[in-house]
Scaffold this active site. Sequence first.
Site, PDB file in Angstrom:
ATOM      1  N   GLY A 159      -3.765  -4.346  -4.480  1.00 31.63           N
ATOM      2  CA  GLY A 159      -4.746  -3.369  -4.952  1.00 31.63           C
ATOM      3  C   GLY A 159      -3.994  -2.107  -5.322  1.00 31.63           C
ATOM      4  O   GLY A 159      -3.382  -1.484  -4.459  1.00 31.63           O
ATOM      5  N   HIS A 160      -3.947  -1.783  -6.598  1.00 31.93           N
ATOM      6  CA  HIS A 160      -3.210  -0.601  -7.043  1.00 31.93           C
ATOM      7  C   HIS A 160      -4.191   0.404  -7.638  1.00 31.93           C
ATOM      8  O   HIS A 160      -5.022   0.047  -8.462  1.00 31.93           O
ATOM      9  CB  HIS A 160      -2.146  -1.008  -8.070  1.00 31.93           C
ATOM     10  CG  HIS A 160      -1.109  -1.930  -7.503  1.00 31.93           C
ATOM     11  ND1 HIS A 160      -0.386  -2.813  -8.250  1.00 31.93           N
ATOM     12  CD2 HIS A 160      -0.711  -2.116  -6.231  1.00 31.93           C
ATOM     13  CE1 HIS A 160       0.434  -3.489  -7.460  1.00 31.93           C
ATOM     14  NE2 HIS A 160       0.245  -3.088  -6.229  1.00 31.93           N
TER      15      HIS A 160
ATOM     16  N   LYS B  20       2.290   2.252  -4.953  1.00 26.41           N
ATOM     17  CA  LYS B  20       3.081   1.788  -6.106  1.00 26.41           C
ATOM     18  C   LYS B  20       2.338   2.031  -7.418  1.00 26.41           C
ATOM     19  O   LYS B  20       2.939   2.367  -8.420  1.00 26.41           O
ATOM     20  CB  LYS B  20       3.407   0.290  -5.975  1.00 26.41           C
ATOM     21  CG  LYS B  20       4.391  -0.018  -4.859  1.00 26.41           C
ATOM     22  CD  LYS B  20       4.734  -1.479  -4.804  1.00 26.41           C
ATOM     23  CE  LYS B  20       3.559  -2.369  -4.414  1.00 26.41           C
ATOM     24  NZ  LYS B  20       3.039  -2.146  -3.054  1.00 26.41           N
TER      25      LYS B  20
ATOM     26  N   ASP C  61       0.808  -1.225   0.000  1.00 23.24           N
ATOM     27  CA  ASP C  61       0.000   0.000   0.000  1.00 23.24           C
ATOM     28  C   ASP C  61       0.839   1.273   0.000  1.00 23.24           C
ATOM     29  O   ASP C  61       0.401   2.302   0.514  1.00 23.24           O
ATOM     30  CB  ASP C  61      -0.964   0.046   1.214  1.00 23.24           C
ATOM     31  CG  ASP C  61      -1.781  -1.222   1.337  1.00 23.24           C
ATOM     32  OD1 ASP C  61      -2.229  -1.699   0.295  1.00 23.24           O
ATOM     33  OD2 ASP C  61      -1.951  -1.727   2.459  1.00 23.24           O
TER      34      ASP C  61
ATOM     35  N   GLN D 112       2.505  -6.035  -3.119  1.00 21.30           N
ATOM     36  CA  GLN D 112       2.730  -6.005  -1.679  1.00 21.30           C
ATOM     37  C   GLN D 112       4.022  -5.226  -1.402  1.00 21.30           C
ATOM     38  O   GLN D 112       4.388  -4.392  -2.202  1.00 21.30           O
ATOM     39  CB  GLN D 112       2.783  -7.416  -1.065  1.00 21.30           C
ATOM     40  CG  GLN D 112       1.460  -8.146  -1.096  1.00 21.30           C
ATOM     41  CD  GLN D 112       1.167  -8.792  -2.431  1.00 21.30           C
ATOM     42  OE1 GLN D 112       2.015  -9.475  -2.985  1.00 21.30           O
ATOM     43  NE2 GLN D 112      -0.013  -8.578  -2.946  1.00 21.30           N
TER      44      GLN D 112
HETATM   45  P1  IMP Z   1      -2.416 -12.794   1.886  1.00 16.54           P
HETATM   46  O1  IMP Z   1      -1.422 -12.254   0.903  1.00 16.54           O
HETATM   47  O2  IMP Z   1      -3.828 -12.582   1.478  1.00 16.54           O
HETATM   48  O3  IMP Z   1      -2.117 -14.216   2.256  1.00 16.54           O
HETATM   49  O4  IMP Z   1      -2.257 -11.957   3.258  1.00 16.54           O
HETATM   50  C1  IMP Z   1      -1.104 -12.037   4.083  1.00 16.54           C
HETATM   51  C2  IMP Z   1      -0.789 -10.678   4.720  1.00 16.54           C
HETATM   52  O5  IMP Z   1      -0.378  -9.776   3.709  1.00 16.54           O
HETATM   53  C3  IMP Z   1      -1.996 -10.019   5.399  1.00 16.54           C
HETATM   54  O6  IMP Z   1      -1.517  -9.276   6.515  1.00 16.54           O
HETATM   55  C4  IMP Z   1      -2.517  -9.062   4.351  1.00 16.54           C
HETATM   56  O7  IMP Z   1      -3.209  -7.977   4.920  1.00 16.54           O
HETATM   57  C5  IMP Z   1      -1.221  -8.610   3.715  1.00 16.54           C
HETATM   58  N1  IMP Z   1      -1.363  -8.203   2.317  1.00 16.54           N
HETATM   59  C6  IMP Z   1      -1.485  -9.008   1.238  1.00 16.54           C
HETATM   60  N2  IMP Z   1      -1.549  -8.284   0.111  1.00 16.54           N
HETATM   61  C7  IMP Z   1      -1.437  -6.999   0.477  1.00 16.54           C
HETATM   62  C8  IMP Z   1      -1.390  -5.769  -0.258  1.00 16.54           C
HETATM   63  O8  IMP Z   1      -1.433  -5.714  -1.493  1.00 16.54           O
HETATM   64  N3  IMP Z   1      -1.256  -4.637   0.491  1.00 16.54           N
HETATM   65  C9  IMP Z   1      -1.149  -4.663   1.837  1.00 16.54           C
HETATM   66  N4  IMP Z   1      -1.164  -5.786   2.558  1.00 16.54           N
HETATM   67  C10 IMP Z   1      -1.311  -6.945   1.888  1.00 16.54           C
END
Ligand code: IMP
Length: 432
Positions: A40-41, A16, A13, A225
């Site tokens: 989410g971009h 990017k 977040d 991420q």
């Molecule tokens: P997962 O990727 O859905 O397995 O989530 C694992 C961890 O990564 C959790 O704490 C999510 O909130 C965090 N996370 C996954 N994708 C994003 C992202 O694009 N932005 C921020 N946090 C993320």
Amino acid sequence: MPIHIAVGMQWGDEGKGRVVDLLSADAAIVCRYNGGDNAGHTVTVGKKTFKLHLIPSGIIHSHTIGILGGGMVINPLTLLDEMNALKLSGIELSPRRLYISPLAHLITPAHRLLDQAEDEARGKGAIGTTGRGIGPTYIDKAARRGLRAGEILEPESFRVKVKQHFKLVDRQLQSLFHKEPLDVESMTAEWVAAASKLAPYIQDATTLLHDAVRSGDTVLAEGAQGTLLDLDYGTYPFVTSSNTTATGIFSGLALGIMPVDRIIGITKAFQTRVGAGPFPTELSGELAARLRGTGANPWDEYGTTTGRPRRVGWLDMVLLRYAVMINGVNELCITKLDILSGLPEIHICTSYKLDGRECEILPMGLLPEQMNAARPVYETLPGWKENITAVRAWKDLPKSAQDYIRQLEMLSGVHVSMISVGPERDQVIRLD
Ligand code: IMP
């Protein structure tokens, strides 16, 4: 070599999407190399706001080719929705412009159910995943029973494998998590029919990529991420299941080990995190609410994918130095500097007190409980009152905002090349 990598320095977040959109103006090919629709971009161009989860943000520029690399995990249903939304907004998305690697793994509705059931069962130790099925899909990949995009091109065998997959997850959901049985037959038929729509886009882009690099065209790789969510180098186990760091591009795009021109680290002017896990500089109360925003604007601190409020805190140099080091970052982009306007003073965490020691860079392999015990040491800088959202040149920034950026460069050892002061494409100050 004209390879550029844009990588998040924090827990995702970082903004990017909007930075990649700007960098893509000079790129011929834009690629994603890791993760899936957990990302989410957001990109705002004029009156239009584009929300991207799987397709590289650089696709908004009409001259680019977009690649979804083999290191990704792709949910065909969300990808089809995203493609439709982009097409409706006037973005051309033919197979000439969009390539899906046959090696990318596919996320099914069963993976999502399993992800949600597993995180629910963790109780107090929940990771707070996005529930998008990311972890279970990478597990299937490592267990060598995953479904790869290339298999869509062989409909008969694909259908058989998908049915086996739904049956296996159905058994797991029932026996481990006491869930209702799945309707395997209809789920298979529906999901296979939807996934098959992607067939024209499943094409190997490896040669295209290598030819582009050889002929001097710029290839921009967009990390999803952030560094601190990397499966190996993040704040394990509160991480995602892929390699989010810059090194992920070599395996995620089959690029080989190539020299990279620019490794652009993207960081907010403060710290945020969504989901559970250690956060030494976390703030609460009024100040946190002020940094988070109300949620009325798309750029407020609420997850683009899940809508969850983000945790917020002061910028943490212990983590930023670590992210700079392990990614080999050679320039920084600072986003959301405008959000700090109006604060009487701004704190930067310069080190942690950890076990009686002072530490300036995150020690490798720190356990969550050790990180929770870290006491941040802050440096305090004066704030600025002025609204800076209309500033486009360094010289027009208030002196205190300039001092904040200079201090950040000094403490990180990396120069800042770009500062964003709002969500619009032109709300940016370039320093190079
Ligand atoms: P997962 O990727 O859905 O397995 O989530 C694992 C961890 O990564 C959790 O704490 C999510 O909130 C965090 N996370 C996954 N994708 C994003 C992202 O694009 N932005 C921020 N946090 C993320």
